[in-house]
Design a protein around this motif. Structure first.
Motif, PDB file in Angstrom:
ATOM      1  N   HIS A 236       0.853  -1.188   0.000  1.00  0.00           N
ATOM      2  CA  HIS A 236       0.000   0.000   0.000  1.00  0.00           C
ATOM      3  C   HIS A 236       0.886   1.233   0.000  1.00  0.00           C
ATOM      4  CE1 HIS A 236      -3.270   2.458   2.405  1.00  0.00           C
ATOM      5  NE2 HIS A 236      -2.908   3.042   1.271  1.00  0.00           N
ATOM      6  N   LEU A 237       0.814   2.019  -1.070  1.00  0.00           N
ATOM      7  CA  LEU A 237       1.596   3.250  -1.173  1.00  0.00           C
ATOM      8  C   LEU A 237       0.662   4.442  -1.279  1.00  0.00           C
ATOM      9  CD1 LEU A 237       3.377   0.978  -2.961  1.00  0.00           C
ATOM     10  CD2 LEU A 237       4.860   2.965  -3.194  1.00  0.00           C
ATOM     11  N   ALA A 238       1.053   5.540  -0.643  1.00  0.00           N
ATOM     12  CA  ALA A 238       0.401   6.831  -0.859  1.00  0.00           C
ATOM     13  C   ALA A 238       1.081   7.497  -2.038  1.00  0.00           C
ATOM     14  CB  ALA A 238       0.519   7.699   0.394  1.00  0.00           C
ATOM     15  N   ARG A 239       0.293   7.896  -3.053  1.00  0.00           N
ATOM     16  CA  ARG A 239       0.866   8.412  -4.284  1.00  0.00           C
ATOM     17  C   ARG A 239       0.120   9.652  -4.753  1.00  0.00           C
ATOM     18  NH1 ARG A 239       1.034   5.916  -8.824  1.00  0.00           N
ATOM     19  NH2 ARG A 239       3.194   6.513  -9.252  1.00  0.00           N
ATOM     20  N   GLY A 240       0.647  10.285  -5.806  1.00  0.00           N
ATOM     21  CA  GLY A 240       0.028  11.456  -6.389  1.00  0.00           C
ATOM     22  C   GLY A 240       0.591  12.744  -5.809  1.00  0.00           C
ATOM     23  N   ARG A 241      -0.073  13.831  -6.102  1.00  0.00           N
ATOM     24  CA  ARG A 241       0.400  15.152  -5.675  1.00  0.00           C
ATOM     25  C   ARG A 241       0.517  15.238  -4.149  1.00  0.00           C
ATOM     26  NH1 ARG A 241       0.439  18.715  -9.682  1.00  0.00           N
ATOM     27  NH2 ARG A 241      -0.511  18.071 -11.644  1.00  0.00           N
ATOM     28  N   GLY A 242       1.598  15.860  -3.708  1.00  0.00           N
ATOM     29  CA  GLY A 242       1.841  15.979  -2.281  1.00  0.00           C
ATOM     30  C   GLY A 242       2.586  14.796  -1.701  1.00  0.00           C
ATOM     31  N   ARG A 243       2.809  13.767  -2.513  1.00  0.00           N
ATOM     32  CA  ARG A 243       3.554  12.597  -2.074  1.00  0.00           C
ATOM     33  C   ARG A 243       4.831  12.463  -2.909  1.00  0.00           C
ATOM     34  NH1 ARG A 243      -1.735  10.054  -1.495  1.00  0.00           N
ATOM     35  NH2 ARG A 243      -2.526  10.843   0.488  1.00  0.00           N
ATOM     36  N   MET A 244       5.778  11.696  -2.428  1.00  0.00           N
ATOM     37  CA  MET A 244       7.035  11.513  -3.138  1.00  0.00           C
ATOM     38  C   MET A 244       6.825  10.759  -4.447  1.00  0.00           C
ATOM     39  SD  MET A 244       9.823  10.491  -0.264  1.00  0.00           S
ATOM     40  CE  MET A 244      10.987  10.223  -1.616  1.00  0.00           C
ATOM     41  N   GLN A 245       7.687  11.019  -5.406  1.00  0.00           N
ATOM     42  CA  GLN A 245       7.682  10.266  -6.659  1.00  0.00           C
ATOM     43  C   GLN A 245       8.503   8.990  -6.463  1.00  0.00           C
ATOM     44  OE1 GLN A 245       8.338  12.598 -10.244  1.00  0.00           O
ATOM     45  NE2 GLN A 245       7.812  14.474  -9.140  1.00  0.00           N
ATOM     46  N   LEU A 246       7.978   8.121  -5.611  1.00  0.00           N
ATOM     47  CA  LEU A 246       8.688   6.897  -5.260  1.00  0.00           C
ATOM     48  C   LEU A 246       8.655   5.902  -6.414  1.00  0.00           C
ATOM     49  CD1 LEU A 246       7.578   6.075  -1.594  1.00  0.00           C
ATOM     50  CD2 LEU A 246       9.913   6.451  -2.397  1.00  0.00           C
ATOM     51  N   VAL A 247       9.785   5.249  -6.624  1.00  0.00           N
ATOM     52  CA  VAL A 247       9.827   4.103  -7.519  1.00  0.00           C
ATOM     53  C   VAL A 247      10.152   2.878  -6.672  1.00  0.00           C
ATOM     54  CG1 VAL A 247      10.499   5.451  -9.520  1.00  0.00           C
ATOM     55  CG2 VAL A 247      12.275   4.473  -8.065  1.00  0.00           C
TER      56      VAL A 247
END
Length: 513
Positions: A236-247
């Motif tokens: 479960h990852l938090a993604r999108g604007r305001g979150r890191m551009q995690l790979v």
């Protein structure tokens, strides 16, 4: 009060207010108690692997355990694939598994099985209640185990006579154990590694990839020059604007080795050293450099936010805002492609959506094109047992109270493992949009066949092919009570996505790829 009634009331005392169920004869007194005692939302699944997958998705979004209701050992066996996934996702679930009456077991009736033995393979906590007077106590301990950080699988086996016998006793909720404290030495060691000016990777998993932890990790990276990645099997990852551009660490071992080779120091935040899903002839099992040194900042059962906060304080890392990723893309047109699918999702998804991703090989490149989407949650297959995407999406929608759009990116082959989840979506009127990636083959296995160095012939390719006859997903969805349509280009896909997002009921799009 019988044992089943004490179980229901104990579940309610422990905050368990949802039960995903596929009951049988041994569980009828529990079903009757659920009928008489209000407060628990009962959700029927037409196959046990749908039931357990829904409980997994529910926990990932609601962040509290649901109960499952499974019928004897064979019912548990049917649900074990997604219990394996839930255990790897570190989801909290309270399984209630009916069983033969205690005095009936010696007669070796047809459904008699080693239920406890099976349960231990996918559970952190297992108990079989011996009498009705113990059911409430045992249930309270099961809830406590399921709520133990980061989330555990607890399985309570309920012989039918412990349900119908009187003298049941309701148990109060037990305190949830606090996570083990963060080691001050680990904080200092990680801080010293980050001060070394070497190339350091911070590897996040578990709660470490949710929004509060990401904000702290970003501060640390900005202050020290460290790089950050997410574990591939993060659920479960938090993604999108305001979150890191995690790979994520790549799935492919060769690519992963090349990606991680430059890092001689890796700080683990609720993660473990990356290894390949499978062994391949002549290749290493590990995905990092042979001389890499690992520093464990926090284990999976520890508080990642507390660990990162302590590390940020030790480094005097100043506040740092996560940068805006850039403009949101426009809806794509033209021929279907992986990049076009990702762009469509990023361009059209509603704010605060949930993406359940079992796109398998077709979706490996979805991340770069969805960084600039609105804030959303992305749920992955964590245990590798295919067939969790549709049930996880269904449970996530229920965990969100039916108030958030859930988008399933679903490979066609794995969808067939648990397509009954569509029926539950229709019954519960859930805002789920399913996009079936219909290539009519097990595409990932074709790649794996090559990966082990084999040359596929006709027999092998027939076992990896889903044609002859082709699956008709529009008809399959309609048969489950879900409206559906097919898209053969991105224009149609986007039109169907927009239309589905305006509906409260589920909708399925068969995307020909």
């Amino acid at each position: 009060m019988n044992g089943a009634e004490s179980l229901v009331r104990t579940l309610l005392n422990g905050g368990v207010d949802t039960c995903f169920a596929n009951p049988g004869t041994s569980e009828m007194h529990f079903v009757a108690a659920l009928d008489r005692i209000p407060g628990i939302h009962c959700v029927l699944g037409l196959q046990e692997n749908v039931v357990t997958g829904m409980a997994d998705g529910y926990f990932r979004i609601a962040r509290k355990p649901a109960a499952t209701l499974l019928h004897c050992g064979p019912g548990l066996a049917n649900g074990m694939g997604n219990l394996h996934n839930a255990r790897r996702a570190r989801s909290g679930i309270v399984n209630i598994v009916g069983d033969q009456a205690t005095y009936h077991r010696p007669h070796d009736a047809p459904l008699t099985a080693d239920t406890e033995g099976m349960a231990r393979t996918v559970s952190h906590w297992v108990r079989a209640s011996a009498r009705s007077t113990e059911v409430g106590r045992d249930a309270a301990q099961a809830i406590q185990a399921a709520r133990t950080m980061p989330g555990q699988i607890a399985t309570l086996i309920l012989p039918s006579d412990t349900s119908w016998d009187e003298c049941g006793s309701v148990a109060e909720a037990l305190p949830v154990p606090a996570p083990p404290p963060i080691d001050a030495f680990a904080i200092e060691r990680a801080a010293n590694v980050l001060r070394s000016k070497e190339r350091v990777l911070i590897l996040l998993a578990g709660h470490g990839v949710l929004a509060p932890a990401q904000a702290l990790a970003w501060r640390i990276a900005r202050a020290t020059g460290a790089e950050i990645m997410a574990d591939f099997v993060t659920a479960h990852l938090a993604r999108g604007r305001g979150r890191m551009q995690l790979v994520r660490v790549p799935y492919n071992t060769d690519v992963a080795r090349k990606t991680l080779e430059p890092f001689k120091r890796i700080i683990l935040v609720n993660a473990k050293p990356p290894v390949g899903f499978f062994a391949y002839p002549g290749k290493p099992s590990t995905q990092y450099a042979d001389d890499a040194e690992f520093v464990t900042l926090s284990r999976p059962d520890q508080d990642a936010v507390a660990a990162l906060q302590a590390l940020a304080d030790a480094l005097d890392a100043p506040a740092a805002e996560i940068p805006d990723p850039g403009p949101r893309p426009s809806a794509p047109t033209g021929a279907v492609s992986p990049d076009g699918l990702a762009q469509a999702v990023a361009a059209l998804m509603p704010d605060n959506s949930i993406v359940s991703d079992e796109s398998i090989s077709y979706g490996r490149g979805l991340y770069p094109h969805t960084f600039d989407a609105p804030p959303h949650d992305w749920l992955h297959l964590a245990g590798g047992a295919i067939g969790d995407g549709l049930p996880v999406a269904t449970g996530a929608a229920i965990g969100a109270g039916g108030k958030r759009r859930v988008i399933s990116l679903q490979a066609d082959g794995s969808a067939m493992y648990s397509l009954q989840a569509l029926w539950t979506q229709a019954r519960e009127k859930l805002p789920c949009t399913t996009i079936i990636l219909s290539n009519r083959k097990y595409s990932i296995l074709i790649g794996e066949y090559a990966g082990v160095g084999a040359n596929p012939g006709r027999t092998a390719m027939d076992m990896l092919d889903l044609g002859n006859p082709d699956l008709n997903w529009v008809d399959l969805a309609n048969g489950m009570g879900v409206e559906a349509a097919q898209a053969r280009d991105l224009d149609t896909l986007c039109d169907l996505m927009r239309s589905s997002f305006r509906r409260q009921e589920p909708f399925l799009i068969e995307l020909a790829i």
